[in-house]
Design an enzyme around this catalytic site. Structure first.
Site, short mmCIF file in Angstrom:
data_model
loop_
_atom_site.label_atom_id
_atom_site.label_comp_id
_atom_site.label_asym_id
_atom_site.label_seq_id
_atom_site.Cartn_x
_atom_site.Cartn_y
_atom_site.Cartn_z
CD GLU A 26 -2.53 -1.27 2.69
OE1 GLU A 26 -3.73 -1.54 2.62
OE2 GLU A 26 -1.93 -1.00 3.73
N GLY A 61 1.75 4.99 -0.51
CA GLY A 61 1.06 6.26 -0.74
C GLY A 61 2.11 7.29 -1.15
NE ARG A 62 6.08 8.85 3.38
CZ ARG A 62 5.71 9.68 4.34
NH1 ARG A 62 6.05 10.95 4.28
NH2 ARG A 62 5.01 9.24 5.37
CB CYS A 81 -0.13 34.13 13.96
SG CYS A 81 -0.76 35.35 12.82
CE1 TYR A 100 -0.40 10.36 4.29
CE2 TYR A 100 1.82 10.06 3.44
CZ TYR A 100 0.60 9.54 3.80
OH TYR A 100 0.38 8.20 3.67
C1 PLP Z 1 -0.74 5.55 5.76
C2 PLP Z 1 -0.91 4.14 5.37
C3 PLP Z 1 -0.33 3.68 4.19
C4 PLP Z 1 0.53 4.55 3.31
O1 PLP Z 1 1.69 4.96 3.94
P1 PLP Z 1 2.81 5.71 3.05
O2 PLP Z 1 3.83 6.10 4.06
O3 PLP Z 1 2.17 6.87 2.42
O4 PLP Z 1 3.29 4.70 2.06
C5 PLP Z 1 -0.57 2.38 3.83
N1 PLP Z 1 -1.34 1.57 4.57
C6 PLP Z 1 -1.92 1.98 5.71
C7 PLP Z 1 -2.78 1.05 6.47
C8 PLP Z 1 -1.73 3.28 6.16
O5 PLP Z 1 -2.30 3.68 7.29
#
Ligand code: PLP
Length: 463
Positions: A320, A322-323, A391, A421
């Site tokens: 999974e 994301g980043r 601020c 993010y």
């Molecule tokens: C946040 C998260 C991801 C993605 O994390 P990255 O650091 O963006 O790769 C994948 N799986 C779960 C369950 C998450 O909470």
């Protein structure tokens, strides 16, 4: 993160406030390919282009601050992950990193699946046409309504995070006359963080069901008994911005041990495991992320080895990221408003955004790099801190940066690797208007999330 001592030189660096800075790069005009998206170039005239669009033109057309998302780069990263894992594994993009309808369409076209963890993310995914069976629903406290919607939409999996939720999802699925595919999220006792992983204090957090004291095995027992659930596997997510595979190795081993225990106890071989996300990216030139191909190879080998030892069929793997997909694909463009040299300390360069568009520096002490992008400069490197307009003295965008000493109001600065993010955690602090996200590709730019307006703010204020 490694920090080298500072060589003699830059003007404001003779007193070092926190001893936390890198040496200036050899060439301030160079764009490090590790932190920039792949179409970024500095033209002959010194102006940086991304997706074939000059940043000066982008600033004129869309204003600043703004996020620019390199579509070709994003799609290439999706393909790299999908290719690396191949047809017998699944790549789920973690929508919380950044989600919009355009991004959902790109993911759908590139064959990726999608993680969501709220009703809003689910609505966005479904609205943009992501097939429900390619969606995984996460979260440690999904509401009744969220679960009902996820089940009725027919999401491919719900990742169960507590004993209460096992019962809730089973009940809702039964009410809808369905059998919901689920995974159980376990806490494997590894907390991976950046370069090291720490096997302590890991269970003391809100996510998942602990493996260590037999709770995860109990969760499996209960899930297997409920007619509304089809338990397809075990899920583990160990952290974020991870560079070292050692944490995944421990995690995979413990998840496979649970599969073996489930087989011994119930005679069932669960067909899938999900090893989560958290793969690191380069925010500065000091970071060395792994390629998807190497990550896939390492994870496959770990899982195959552990399964062989436990005499289990190798389960289908999902990951999974994301980043690692969206992070490097975008940069934030700011305009410099003021430049304030603090003699003997450093120079504070204020830009027109800040913690409302990038909270990560304040929240996690995250590091970023920054470049002057509206022109090249031969001026000497100057130790700088890029700060926002909010601020708070903690309103820091880039804590330690070298900028050319002639940086001046009106210049454009870009902070690369802000795809993940940043917009998704953006706020209206000080009633800031959240910046737009503009997709750039092949000399064209298109707004995919528009800039907020004062009308948007006032519309919510119904008092
Ligand atoms: C946040 C998260 C991801 C993605 O994390 P990255 O650091 O963006 O790769 C994948 N799986 C779960 C369950 C998450 O909470």
């Amino acid at each position: 993160m490694s920090r080298s001592a500072h060589p003699a030189g830059p003007r404001h660096a003779d007193v070092l406030p926190e001893g936390h800075y890198t040496a200036p790069p050899a060439d301030l005009n160079a764009l490090d390919a590790k932190v920039w998206s792949r179409t970024a170039r500095r033209g002959e005239d010194g102006v940086v282009t991304v997706g074939g669009m000059e940043v000066t033109r982008l600033a004129e057309e869309f204003g600043t601050p703004a996020y620019f998302l390199d579509e070709a780069d994003f799609r290439a990263r999706c393909r790299a992950w999908a290719d690396a894992f191949g047809p017998d594994a699944d790549v789920f993009y973690a929508g919380k990193a950044f989600l919009s309808r355009a991004v959902v369409r790109w993911l759908t076209e590139e064959g990726l699946n999608l993680d969501v963890c709220s009703g809003g993310e689910l609505a966005t995914a479904l609205d943009a046409g992501m097939p429900a069976e390619r969606i995984a629903f996460h979260g440690n406290n999904k509401s009744q309504e969220e679960i009902e919607r996820a089940v009725s939409a027919g999401v491919g999996r719900i990742v169960l995070d507590s004993f209460q939720e096992i019962v809730r999802v089973a009940h809702i699925a039964q009410e809808q006359g369905k059998r919901q595919r689920v995974q159980i999220r376990v806490t494997v006792g590894v907390e991976a963080h950046t370069h090291e992983f720490i096997a302590t204090a890991h269970e003391d957090q809100k996510f998942g069901i602990a493996l260590a004291d037999g709770q995860a095995a109990e969760a499996v027992r209960r899930a297997l008994k409920l007619d509304g659930l089809e338990l397809i596997g075990i899920h583990s997510h160990i952290g974020s911005q991870i560079f070292d595979m050692a944490g995944f190795e421990v995690s995979a081993r413990r998840v496979v041990q649970l599969l073996a225990r489930v087989r011994d106890e119930h005679g069932v071989e669960l067909p899938e495991i999900d090893l989560g996300g958290g793969l690191g990216i380069a925010y500065t030139s000091d970071d060395d992320p792994k390629e998807p191909h190497d990550i896939a190879k390492a994870l496959r080998e770990i899982v195959a080895r552990e399964c062989e030892a436990a005499k289990l069929r190798t389960p289908r793997i999902s990951v999974e990221p994301g980043r690692a997909i969206v992070g490097p694909s975008a940069f934030t463009l700011y305009r410099v408003g003021t430049v304030k040299p603090l003699p003997g300390l450093r120079t504070y360069v204020s830009v027109d955004g800040g913690m409302s568009d990038n909270i990560r520096t304040a929240l996690y002490d995250a590091e970023y790099s920054v470049s002057l992008v509206s022109r090249a400069s031969d001026a000497a490197p100057m130790l700088s801190r890029v700060v926002g307009k909010h601020c708070e003295s903690g309103d820091i965008v880039v804590k330690d940066a070298f900028l050319p000493a002639d940086v001046a109001p009106g210049d454009l600065l870009a902070v690369p690797a802000t795809g993940a993010y940043c917009r998704s955690m953006a706020s209206n602090y000080n009633h800031a208007l959240r910046p737009p996200v503009v997709a750039v590709k092949d000399g064209r730019a298109r707004v995919i999330v528009r800039r907020e307006t004062e009308d948007d703010l006032l519309r919510l204020d119904v008092g």
